[in-house]
Design a protein around this motif. Sequence first.
Motif, PDB file in Angstrom:
ATOM      1  N   PRO A 147       6.319  31.971 -19.103  1.00  0.00           N
ATOM      2  CA  PRO A 147       6.479  30.722 -19.439  1.00  0.00           C
ATOM      3  C   PRO A 147       6.767  29.597 -18.384  1.00  0.00           C
ATOM      4  CG  PRO A 147       8.561  32.580 -19.645  1.00  0.00           C
ATOM      5  CD  PRO A 147       6.899  32.590 -19.632  1.00  0.00           C
ATOM      6  N   LEU A 148       6.727  29.474 -17.144  1.00  0.00           N
ATOM      7  CA  LEU A 148       6.500  28.915 -15.956  1.00  0.00           C
ATOM      8  C   LEU A 148       4.970  28.238 -16.430  1.00  0.00           C
ATOM      9  CD1 LEU A 148       7.482  27.723 -14.084  1.00  0.00           C
ATOM     10  CD2 LEU A 148       7.232  29.812 -12.116  1.00  0.00           C
ATOM     11  N   THR A 149       4.241  29.132 -16.477  1.00  0.00           N
ATOM     12  CA  THR A 149       2.502  28.566 -16.932  1.00  0.00           C
ATOM     13  C   THR A 149       1.995  27.217 -17.906  1.00  0.00           C
ATOM     14  OG1 THR A 149       2.065  30.214 -15.712  1.00  0.00           O
ATOM     15  CG2 THR A 149       0.237  29.703 -16.994  1.00  0.00           C
ATOM     16  N   ALA A 150       3.155  27.756 -18.955  1.00  0.00           N
ATOM     17  CA  ALA A 150       3.286  26.674 -20.470  1.00  0.00           C
ATOM     18  C   ALA A 150       3.686  25.581 -19.456  1.00  0.00           C
ATOM     19  CB  ALA A 150       3.755  27.336 -21.497  1.00  0.00           C
ATOM     20  N   VAL A 151       4.622  24.973 -18.162  1.00  0.00           N
ATOM     21  CA  VAL A 151       5.189  24.328 -18.360  1.00  0.00           C
ATOM     22  C   VAL A 151       5.030  23.814 -17.677  1.00  0.00           C
ATOM     23  CG1 VAL A 151       8.059  24.713 -16.734  1.00  0.00           C
ATOM     24  CG2 VAL A 151       7.737  23.087 -18.178  1.00  0.00           C
ATOM     25  N   VAL A 152       3.911  24.474 -16.684  1.00  0.00           N
ATOM     26  CA  VAL A 152       3.553  23.350 -15.720  1.00  0.00           C
ATOM     27  C   VAL A 152       2.244  22.809 -16.108  1.00  0.00           C
ATOM     28  CG1 VAL A 152       2.022  23.633 -13.500  1.00  0.00           C
ATOM     29  CG2 VAL A 152       4.527  24.885 -13.391  1.00  0.00           C
ATOM     30  N   SER A 210       3.521  10.056 -28.965  1.00  0.00           N
ATOM     31  CA  SER A 210       3.840  10.231 -27.702  1.00  0.00           C
ATOM     32  C   SER A 210       3.251  11.509 -26.654  1.00  0.00           C
ATOM     33  CB  SER A 210       5.442  10.383 -27.338  1.00  0.00           C
ATOM     34  OG  SER A 210       6.325  11.002 -26.562  1.00  0.00           O
ATOM     35  N   LEU A 211       3.004  10.865 -25.320  1.00  0.00           N
ATOM     36  CA  LEU A 211       2.530  12.426 -25.111  1.00  0.00           C
ATOM     37  C   LEU A 211       3.019  12.880 -24.707  1.00  0.00           C
ATOM     38  CD1 LEU A 211      -1.292  10.762 -23.582  1.00  0.00           C
ATOM     39  CD2 LEU A 211      -0.710  11.897 -25.183  1.00  0.00           C
ATOM     40  N   TRP A 212       4.495  12.812 -23.855  1.00  0.00           N
ATOM     41  CA  TRP A 212       5.124  13.816 -23.468  1.00  0.00           C
ATOM     42  C   TRP A 212       5.456  14.689 -24.267  1.00  0.00           C
ATOM     43  CZ3 TRP A 212       7.720  13.300 -18.322  1.00  0.00           C
ATOM     44  CH2 TRP A 212       8.905  14.335 -18.220  1.00  0.00           C
ATOM     45  N   TYR A 213       5.901  14.379 -25.518  1.00  0.00           N
ATOM     46  CA  TYR A 213       6.310  14.891 -26.685  1.00  0.00           C
ATOM     47  C   TYR A 213       5.296  16.337 -26.287  1.00  0.00           C
ATOM     48  CZ  TYR A 213       6.956  17.247 -31.377  1.00  0.00           C
ATOM     49  OH  TYR A 213       7.116  18.058 -32.212  1.00  0.00           O
ATOM     50  N   HIS A 214       3.708  15.870 -26.746  1.00  0.00           N
ATOM     51  CA  HIS A 214       2.929  17.118 -27.234  1.00  0.00           C
ATOM     52  C   HIS A 214       2.461  17.567 -25.808  1.00  0.00           C
ATOM     53  CE1 HIS A 214       1.431  15.670 -30.221  1.00  0.00           C
ATOM     54  NE2 HIS A 214       1.375  13.995 -30.399  1.00  0.00           N
ATOM     55  N   ALA A 215       3.487  17.100 -24.352  1.00  0.00           N
ATOM     56  CA  ALA A 215       3.338  17.759 -23.487  1.00  0.00           C
ATOM     57  C   ALA A 215       4.753  18.606 -22.530  1.00  0.00           C
ATOM     58  CB  ALA A 215       3.046  17.248 -21.897  1.00  0.00           C
ATOM     59  N   SER A 223       9.305  28.427 -25.604  1.00  0.00           N
ATOM     60  CA  SER A 223       8.975  28.667 -26.926  1.00  0.00           C
ATOM     61  C   SER A 223       7.209  28.961 -26.213  1.00  0.00           C
ATOM     62  CB  SER A 223       8.633  26.961 -27.825  1.00  0.00           C
ATOM     63  OG  SER A 223       8.417  25.983 -27.161  1.00  0.00           O
ATOM     64  N   GLY A 224       7.324  29.123 -24.871  1.00  0.00           N
ATOM     65  CA  GLY A 224       5.162  28.980 -24.896  1.00  0.00           C
ATOM     66  C   GLY A 224       4.339  27.771 -24.864  1.00  0.00           C
TER      67      GLY A 224
END
Lengths: 255, 306
Positions: A147-152, A210-215, A223-224
């Motif tokens: 999960p950490l990798t996904a969010v980073v 919104s690019l933020w939404y995709h990121a 959710s990975g």
Amino acid sequence: MREERRSLIGWVAGLLGFCVIMLSMYPTIRGNSGFAKLLDAYPEPLKKLFNLADYTTGAGYLRTEVFSFMAPLLIAIFAIIWGSDLIAGEEERRTIDLLLANPVTRRRMVIEKWLALLTGTVLLSASLELTLGLLGPAFKLHVGWGPLTAVVLGSGLFALAFGTLALAVGAATGSRAVARGVATMLAVATYLLSTLAQIVTWLRPVQPASLWYHALGTDPLSSGFHAGHLSILVLTTIVIVALAALGFERRDLAT
Amino acid sequence: MTGDTLDRSEGATIFLDHVTKHYRSGGGVDDLTLSVGPGEVFGFLGPNGAGKTTVIRLILDLIRPDSGSIRVFGRDSRRDSVEIRRRLGYVPGELALYDRFTAREVLTHFAHLRGGLEWSKIATPAEQMQLDLDRPLRTMSKGNRQKVGLVAAFMGDPELLLLDEPTSGLDPLVQQQVHGEVRRAAAEGRTVFLSSHVLAEVGEVADRVGLIRNGRIIAVERVTELQHRALHQVDATFSSPEDESTFRSLPGVSTCTLTDHVLHLEVSGSLRPIVERLAATELTDLSIREPTLEELFLSFYEQPNA
Ligand SMILES: Nc1ncnc2c1ncn2[C@@H]1O[C@H](COP(=O)(O)OP(=O)(O)OP(=O)(O)O)[C@@H](O)[C@H]1O
Ligand SMILES: [Mg+2]
């Protein structure tokens, strides 16, 4: 090029400091039922706006305190400042005359500068992940590397997209100030759009813009990975690099 | 413009064909046609704001002409820019270097961009100029930074050198070194395009000179012709009376006034007859001065075909 190594170290240090402070506050919140009750009393829209769900769990805490706003935006600001400087800075300092007296195409210059930006953003994101992943357990915060990798990754790609935008605007205008202004404004706008769309229903259809939404809008911490969303970020970035090369190609430099 | 400049596009190292470039805020260059041959040292002479830097940056494809075309080594300055830049060295008028690095780091980087020159090719000119390569550029004096720029331009012995006021702000000793480098390059058959606003500098190193003002080329002449045209101003004061006519009749004298023991002459060509005549007088004061750039330009407006 190698010029910004020192400032990169500064940014890594700053980000590390931020993470440590956030982590050190976690034990006081973790499993604190009083705190949980207090949060429950918040109205639902506010909870969504500030990402307050599961605040007292490890993932929830990270999502709210680190990834809801601060960490991605810090990396993005780093990328924007650096990106704006890579080409427009050479023009403003007039070093571009000597650089482009060498047999180097302008396109190659854009690509090499962008690779430097990519490297810097990867290093900064990696140090963020390592700090949280390695120091987290010391503060009883366990989220797991996946999960950490996904969010980073989401944060890093968001930052890279807007750093690239700053590079492109700088390459097309020769002005660092314009590049920073445009990229920062758009980065904040996409954040606002994505966040507000969670509580304002009529904004929801435009949320994918919104690019933020995709990121980060898809909550990668729980959710990975979302290959679809991330590839939109990557594609957008590649398109911006191509536009940067085109814009730079046609200009009178340092005039 | 003299005829021999117009029809030399064939085989020219630099050829500007009716090049016009206007900046949005005004200024620029107008309809320039100019040709520089291989092995030539071409002096580009003009006052501040004449358009010298504009022309050099056009040749480098840093800026693009509004109309007209530029050929370097017979190639198109835009389409073949990389190939052209591989074969030239450039010293910018406003030299800006990467201040945080040492000369060695910057030169190594440029050598790498030029396809990997051997270090000895950089070290030798650096030694000749007595340059300390390991100091951060930020801590270097203007003269030493200029030397770094010169080493960067001269390294790898490029066929063409574009030098934009390479000696401005340098002390006479360093200026002489730069002139020496230019002569050495010319002796090896390489082409030099050197801009300057100092007549004496151009006179010292150039074969041919283009005079530019307000974005237009006023004239292109051999240096010897230019020096002939350049009227020296001679002022002398005598302690005993002299006869004006004996000065007026000397070769090269165009203006002669003698009042109250004070003589003023304007002389073209050799100064020797004047000096010999003056040696026979009781001199109390003497000054001989080169014409200013302004006076030189005026001479072209007054007698365009002289
Ligand atoms: N980047 C620019 N933007 C707008 N105008 C410019 C620019 N650069 C030069 N000019 C104008 O174009 C004209 C020619 O300038 P240029 O720099 O080519 O002159 P120069 O002969 O190199 O002068 P100097 O001896 O001062 O270096 C000047 O009127 C100048 O004001
Ligand atoms: Mg200039």
